[in-house]
Design a protein around this motif. Structure first.
Motif, PDB file in Angstrom:
ATOM      1  N   SER A 331       0.852  -1.192   0.000  1.00  0.00           N
ATOM      2  CA  SER A 331       0.000   0.000   0.000  1.00  0.00           C
ATOM      3  C   SER A 331       0.885   1.237   0.000  1.00  0.00           C
ATOM      4  N   ASN A 332       0.556   2.190  -0.863  1.00  0.00           N
ATOM      5  CA  ASN A 332       1.287   3.466  -0.871  1.00  0.00           C
ATOM      6  C   ASN A 332       0.407   4.602  -0.360  1.00  0.00           C
ATOM      7  N   THR A 333      -0.640   4.255   0.398  1.00  0.00           N
ATOM      8  CA  THR A 333      -1.609   5.273   0.811  1.00  0.00           C
ATOM      9  C   THR A 333      -1.015   6.299   1.781  1.00  0.00           C
ATOM     10  N   ALA A 334      -0.106   5.886   2.650  1.00  0.00           N
ATOM     11  CA  ALA A 334       0.523   6.852   3.563  1.00  0.00           C
ATOM     12  C   ALA A 334       1.371   7.842   2.766  1.00  0.00           C
ATOM     13  N   ASN A 404      -6.777  -1.132  -1.086  1.00  0.00           N
ATOM     14  CA  ASN A 404      -7.571  -2.347  -1.259  1.00  0.00           C
ATOM     15  C   ASN A 404      -6.831  -3.544  -0.674  1.00  0.00           C
ATOM     16  N   ASN A 405      -6.685  -3.560   0.655  1.00  0.00           N
ATOM     17  CA  ASN A 405      -6.110  -4.699   1.359  1.00  0.00           C
ATOM     18  C   ASN A 405      -6.873  -4.870   2.661  1.00  0.00           C
ATOM     19  N   SER A 406      -6.777  -6.036   3.268  1.00  0.00           N
ATOM     20  CA  SER A 406      -7.648  -6.375   4.396  1.00  0.00           C
ATOM     21  C   SER A 406      -7.502  -5.403   5.557  1.00  0.00           C
ATOM     22  N   ARG A 407      -6.277  -5.021   5.875  1.00  0.00           N
ATOM     23  CA  ARG A 407      -6.087  -4.117   7.012  1.00  0.00           C
ATOM     24  C   ARG A 407      -6.702  -2.750   6.742  1.00  0.00           C
ATOM     25  N   GLU A 408      -6.456  -2.213   5.561  1.00  0.00           N
ATOM     26  CA  GLU A 408      -6.979  -0.882   5.261  1.00  0.00           C
ATOM     27  C   GLU A 408      -8.481  -0.890   5.001  1.00  0.00           C
ATOM     28  N   GLN A 409      -9.017  -2.014   4.583  1.00  0.00           N
ATOM     29  CA  GLN A 409     -10.468  -2.084   4.465  1.00  0.00           C
ATOM     30  C   GLN A 409     -11.112  -1.973   5.840  1.00  0.00           C
ATOM     31  N   GLY A 410     -10.444  -2.550   6.847  1.00  0.00           N
ATOM     32  CA  GLY A 410     -10.916  -2.386   8.223  1.00  0.00           C
ATOM     33  C   GLY A 410     -10.797  -0.945   8.681  1.00  0.00           C
ATOM     34  N   MET A 411      -9.705  -0.276   8.256  1.00  0.00           N
ATOM     35  CA  MET A 411      -9.531   1.128   8.602  1.00  0.00           C
ATOM     36  C   MET A 411     -10.579   1.987   7.898  1.00  0.00           C
ATOM     37  N   ASP A 412     -10.910   1.608   6.654  1.00  0.00           N
ATOM     38  CA  ASP A 412     -11.943   2.326   5.908  1.00  0.00           C
ATOM     39  C   ASP A 412     -13.285   2.218   6.622  1.00  0.00           C
ATOM     40  N   GLU A 413     -13.579   1.015   7.114  1.00  0.00           N
ATOM     41  CA  GLU A 413     -14.833   0.815   7.850  1.00  0.00           C
ATOM     42  C   GLU A 413     -14.846   1.656   9.123  1.00  0.00           C
TER      43      GLU A 413
END
Length: 426
Positions: A331-334, A404-413
Motif C-alpha cells: 500500500s502506498n496510501t501513507a 484495497n487490502n484487508s487491514r486498510e479495508q478495516g480502517m476504511d470501515e
C-alpha cells in the motif's frame, strides 16, 4: 584523447554551469554568496552526475581561493590532517580567502574522519564543501552538519540534458569537428536518468563506436550501442543506482526471487550495508505502510542490526528483510496522503488553526476564545465525538484514501462508521 567528454567540457564559470538554477541562477541563494565571496561551509546533496564537483570547483575559482580536494573512498584521517595543515599555511583565519577543502562522497567518511574536520571548520582554517548522494542527516555527524549549510541539487531535467548535449557538440574540440545530427534524444535521456555525466559518457560512446565523421543519433542507434557495450558501463560503477532501483521494484512488485537476486548483486559488489538497509526502511513505509505496519519495525531492526554486525553475516539479515517486505501486502496510501496534504499546504498557504483546536495557556487567550468548544474525545462514547479538525477553508477534504487490502479495508470501515460521508472520496 583519453580524457572523457564530461571532463573536457566541465564548466569553469557560473555562466557556463547548466541546471540548478534555484542555487546558481541569477537569483539563486548560492550565487549571491559566491559573488560576495562569503562562502560558508556547505554540503552539496544530490544524485550522481548533477554537478556537485563542478560547482565546488567553480566556487573556488569565482572566489579566488586555494582549493584542496580529497576523496572519502581513498583518504584517511592522516590525509585530512595533512591537507588541513597545508590549508592553515595558505590562508588566514576567518578571511574571505580561506582555503576550500572539497571532500567527495563525504558520506563514506567514518565518524573519526568527520571528527577530524571539526576543529578546522570551526576555527576557520578551511571552508568545507562536502558532496554526497546520501541524505546528510543520516551520514554526516550532527556536530559537523550543524556547522554546514545543506544545498540540494536536483537531477537534470529534459531541457538541461538537451542543453548539455548541444554544449558538448559546440564546445568540445573533438565533437565540434564532426558532423553530428542529433535527430532523436529520447533514448539518451532515458538511459542517463537525469545523470549529466552518464549522459555524456553514453553520447561519447555512441559517437566513437561509429568511427566516421558524420553521425546520425537515433534512439535505435543509442540502444544498440549501449547494449553492445554494457560491460564497459559496469566498470564505471554507474549501474549502482540501476541495480538498487531493480531491487526496490522487485520488492514493490512482491517478487522475493528478484529481490534476493538484486540484493546478491549489491552484496557481491561490496555495497554499503547501511545503504541497502536504508532503502528497505524507506520502502517499508512508502510501499507497504499501513497495510502491514510491522514491516517498518522489521526494516528498522534490520538497519540497526546490520549497522552493528556488518559483512558477511549481515547478508542473511538483509535477505530475511527483503523476503519479508516482498511478501508483505502493499500500500502506498501513507505516501500518497502526505503528498496530497503537502500539495494542499503549498496551494492554500498558512491557514489559521481553528479556535477550538488552539491551546489556551493564558487568560487573554481564553478570553479570545482559544480552545472554546473543543470536545475532549475521551468524554464521549467509544472515545469519539464528531468535530472539525481542518481549517474551515478546506474542511471535508480527504487526504488519506484507504487501499484495497484487508487491514486498510478495516480502517476504511472505522473511518466511515465514525465520519460517515463527511470526507470526500475519489
Amino acid at each position: 584523447m583519453n580524457e572523457p567528454l564530461a571532463e573536457r567540457i566541465r564548466p569553469r564559470t557560473l555562466e557556463d554551469y547548466i541546471s540548478q538554477s534555484h542555487l546558481v541562477g541569477e537569483t539563486g541563494s548560492l550565487t549571491r554568496q559566491i559573488k560576495r565571496g562569503m562562502i560558508p561551509s556547505l554540503i552539496l546533496w544530490g544524485p550522481p552526475g548533477t554537478g556537485k564537483t563542478t560547482l565546488a570547483n567553480i566556487i573556488a575559482n569565482e572566489s579566488d581561493r586555494p582549493f584542496y580536494t580529497l576523496s572519502a573512498i581513498s583518504s584517511g584521517v592522516k590525509d585530512v590532517r595533512e591537507v588541513i595543515d597545508k590549508a592553515k599555511k595558505s590562508g588566514g583565519l576567518f578571511t574571505t580567502k580561506n582555503p576550500i577543502l572539497f571532500i567527495d562522497e563525504i558520506h563514506r567518511f567514518s565518524k573519526s574522519q568527520q571528527d577530524s574536520l571539526l576543529g578546522a571548520v570551526e576555527k576557520g582554517w578551511v571552508t568545507l564543501i562536502g558532496a554526497t548522494t546520501e541524505n546528510p542527516s543520516f551520514e554526516v555527524i550532527p556536530a559537523l552538519l550543524s556547522r554546514c549549510q545543506v544545498y540540494i541539487l536536483n537531477a537534470f531535467d529534459k531541457a538541461d540534458m538537451e542543453a548539455l548535449l548541444h554544449r558538448a557538440m559546440e564546445k568540445d574540440t573533438v565533437l565540434s569537428e564532426l558532423n553530428i545530427d542529433l535527430r532523436e534524444t529520447e533514448a539518451l535521456l532515458r538511459l542517463s536518468g537525469g545523470d549529466g555525466r552518464k549522459l555524456l559518457n553514453i553520447f561519447e560512446l555512441v559517437i566513437n563506436s561509429e568511427a566516421k565523421d558524420e553521425v546520425v543519433i537515433t534512439n535505435d542507434l543509442v540502444l544498440q550501442k549501449v547494449q553492445n557495450n554494457i560491460v564497459r558501463y559496469d566498470k564505471t560503477g554507474e549501474q549502482h543506482y540501476d541495480i538498487v532501483s531493480a531491487f526496490i521494484k522487485s520488492i514493490r512488485g512482491s517478487d522475493p526471487n528478484g529481490a534476493v537476486y538484486w540484493l546478491a548483486r549489491m552484496i557481491e559488489g561490496g555495497e554499503d550495508v547501511k545503504f541497502i538497509a536504508r532503502r528497505m526502511l524507506i520502502l517499508a513505509s512508502e510501499d507497504i505502510g499501513v497495510a502491514n505496519p510491522t514491516a517498518l519495525v522489521i526494516a528498522n531492526n534490520t538497519f540497526q542490526a546490520v549497522t552493528t554486525i556488518g559483512y558477511p553475516e549481515s547478508r542473511i539479515i538483509l535477505s530475511q528483510c527483503a523476503i519479508y517486505l516482498a511478501t508483505s501486502p502493499k500500500s502506498n496510501t501513507a505516501y500518497m496522503a502526505i503528498n496530497r496534504a503537502q500539495a494542499m499546504v503549498k496551494q492554500t498557504g498558512d491557514l489559521s488553526v481553528p479556535l477550538h483546536l488552539r491551546n489556551a495557556p493564558t487568560k487573554l487567550m481564553k478570553e479570545l476564545g482559544y480552545g472554546e468548544d473543543y470536545k475532549y474525545a475521551h468524554d464521549y462514547n467509544q472515545n469519539f465525538v464528531n468535530q472539525e479538525f481542518l481549517p474551515g477553508e478546506i474542511k471535508g477534504t480527504s487526504f488519506y484514501e484507504p487501499g484495497n487490502n484487508s487491514r486498510e479495508q478495516g480502517m476504511d470501515e472505522f473511518i466511515r462508521k465514525r465520519w460517515g460521508d463527511k470526507y470526500k472520496r475519489k
